[in-house]
Design an enzyme around this catalytic site. Structure first.
Site, PDB file in Angstrom:
ATOM      1  N   HIS A 146       0.753  -1.289   0.002  1.00 20.94           N
ATOM      2  CA  HIS A 146      -0.038  -0.118  -0.013  1.00 20.94           C
ATOM      3  C   HIS A 146       1.172   1.165  -0.029  1.00 20.94           C
ATOM      4  CE1 HIS A 146      -3.754  -1.933   0.857  1.00 20.94           C
ATOM      5  NE2 HIS A 146      -3.150  -2.860   1.462  1.00 20.94           N
ATOM      6  N   CYS A 187      -0.388   2.655  -4.631  1.00 20.11           N
ATOM      7  CA  CYS A 187      -0.949   3.959  -4.784  1.00 20.11           C
ATOM      8  C   CYS A 187      -0.090   5.095  -4.717  1.00 20.11           C
ATOM      9  CB  CYS A 187      -2.283   3.882  -4.073  1.00 20.11           C
ATOM     10  SG  CYS A 187      -3.421   2.634  -4.453  1.00 20.11           S
TER      11      CYS A 187
END
Length: 450
Positions: A146, A187
């Site tokens: 992430h 991301c």
């Protein structure tokens, strides 16, 4: 006669020795692969890294030159219907077989990641593998987990963009490599290098997305009830396995990634704009320089883009809960999934509510309205000191970011606040108020808000 024989022998020895000298002059290739993923819903993160390990090994990188970091909680996970095996595609081969346990569990940390990369002698003295590269060597790094603005997550802790790039600069100064190539999948991954990675330190980086853009997972498996791959990772791995690494150059691989980063889902076109940074001249080198020289048959892990389902990394838990609800007719089982979805949505609402209330309370210190601060994605400043004060306070006093990945995805709000502060002295006031707000209003024991 003896003189002739000696001369002939000298010529033979010189000819035979020259490849050795040439190899030493060219240096070696070192590879660091890191999965920051933890938990079954993050299956794709480790599956990509395992696949990368199989690829670089088959392409000729020696085992001694590969270091792998992974939490290692999937192969024997109770949710795994194929115990001991991990795949990266539907009907794919096992990518977990033979993966070394160089750093697993609690050892998968930002501190160890940086230490391994710079060849830390303390770790080596403890018998741990590190990247022992020198001035003639090439280094390849692939990381997936992430990400948020200027940071990537690990099972414990998180790594900031300035920390990573400071080390890359120092490694170049210390002649720890001839060139280093870094593939980063997360991301907002562009924010780890944009404005931070110089063009003159012999480092070339490719990211899965822009500084303000989501990255995507792909290939839902109804048997394993999770997603099997990260879109960026399977794309560059597919390309590597389909081409001769001694012919293809990195720039061509980057072009392939860019071309295949568009996809249609639910009649809507989505894109993650892969970016590249640093010394772009390195992209003219052959893939073999960093991933190994051998051409290997394409694995069964090839993902066909016309028959794949996608989901952005941050919404994987929501999407999985929805799919599980739809997949069963058993009312008891369905209710379990309904409750799980309700828990996830309630947790997200909890984070959003408290962020709104806090940001609204300090809005007078900024030049933006509350809604803009909450929903914009401004570029990361080169000086991250303000931003890091907010994020560290949010992590320590509000939401443990390792246990609340949804909250981690929201920390870009603090970058917006820092960029829009009306005067410098307001930073410490706003940070202190964040700590007080969370102490008074947020239950720190909240966890697993995904």
């Amino acid at each position: 006669m003896k003189l002739v024989l000696c001369l002939a022998l000298s010529v033979v020895l010189a000819v035979n020795a020259s490849p050795v000298f040439e190899q030493e002059a060219q240096g070696q290739t070192w590879v660091l692969l890191c999965s920051g993923g933890i938990g079954w819903s993050n299956y794709a993160i480790s599956a990509n890294v395992y696949h990368a390990y199989q690829t670089v090994k088959k392409q000729g990188i020696p085992e001694k030159n590969i270091v792998v970091m992974h939490y290692d909680d999937l192969a024997l996970n109770k949710a795994n219907p194929t115990q001991g095996k991990i795949v990266n595609a539907l009907d794919g081969e096992d990518v977990y077989a033979g993966v070394p346990k160089d750093y697993v569990g609690a050892d998968v940390t930002p501190k160890n990641f940086l230490a391994i990369l710079r060849g830390d002698p303390t770790l080596k003295a403890q018998g741990k593998k590190v990247i022992e590269s020198g001035p003639n060597d090439k280094v390849f790094v692939y990381f997936m987990d992430h990400g948020s603005v200027g940071s990537v997550l690990f099972p414990k802790g998180y790594l900031y963009a300035d920390e990573l790039n400071t080390q890359l600069k120092q490694m170049n100064t210390d002649k720890k490599f001839a060139q280093l190539v870094f593939y980063l999948e997360a991301c907002d991954s562009g924010s780890m290098f944009e404005k931070h990675l110089p063009t003159d330190i012999n480092v070339y980086a490719i990211t899965s997305s822009k500084y303000n853009e989501l990255s995507w997972m792909c290939t839902h498996d109804t048997v394993r009830k999770t997603y099997l791959g990260g879109f960026f990772g399977v794309t560059w791995l597919n390309d590597s396995e389909a081409n001769d690494p001694q012919i293809e150059i990195l720039d061509k691989q980057y072009a392939y990634i860019v071309e295949h980063n568009n996809f249609t889902m639910d009649k809507e076109t989505h894109t993650q704009h892969s970016q590249h940074y640093g010394d772009l001249s390195i992209a003219h080198q052959h893939v073999s320089e960093f991933l190994g020289p051998k051409k290997v048959p394409a694995a069964f892990n090839q993902v066909h883009h016309d028959n794949v389902e996608y989901v952005n990394i941050r919404d994987v838990p929501i999407k999985l809960a929805e799919k599980n609800i739809a997949s069963t007719d058993d009312l008891y089982e369905k209710q379990i999934y309904v409750d799980e979805l309700a828990r996830l949505l309630k947790g997200r609402e909890y984070v959003d509510t408290h962020l709104y209330e806090y940001v609204n309370s300090i809005q007078q210190f900024t030049a933006m309205e509350t809604e803009q601060l909450l929903n914009s994605k401004l570029e990361l400043s080169e000086d991250m000191s303000c931003y890091k004060k907010f994020v560290d306070t949010f992590h320590n006093r509000c939401f443990n970011l390792n246990e609340n990945t949804y909250a981690f995805g929201k920390i870009g709000v603090f970058n917006n606040i820092c960029n829009q502060m009306v005067y410098e002295g307001a930073v410490d006031i706003a940070v202190e108020y964040l700590a007080q707000y969370c102490d008074n209003h947020v239950a720190l024991f909240q966890s697993n808000i995904e």
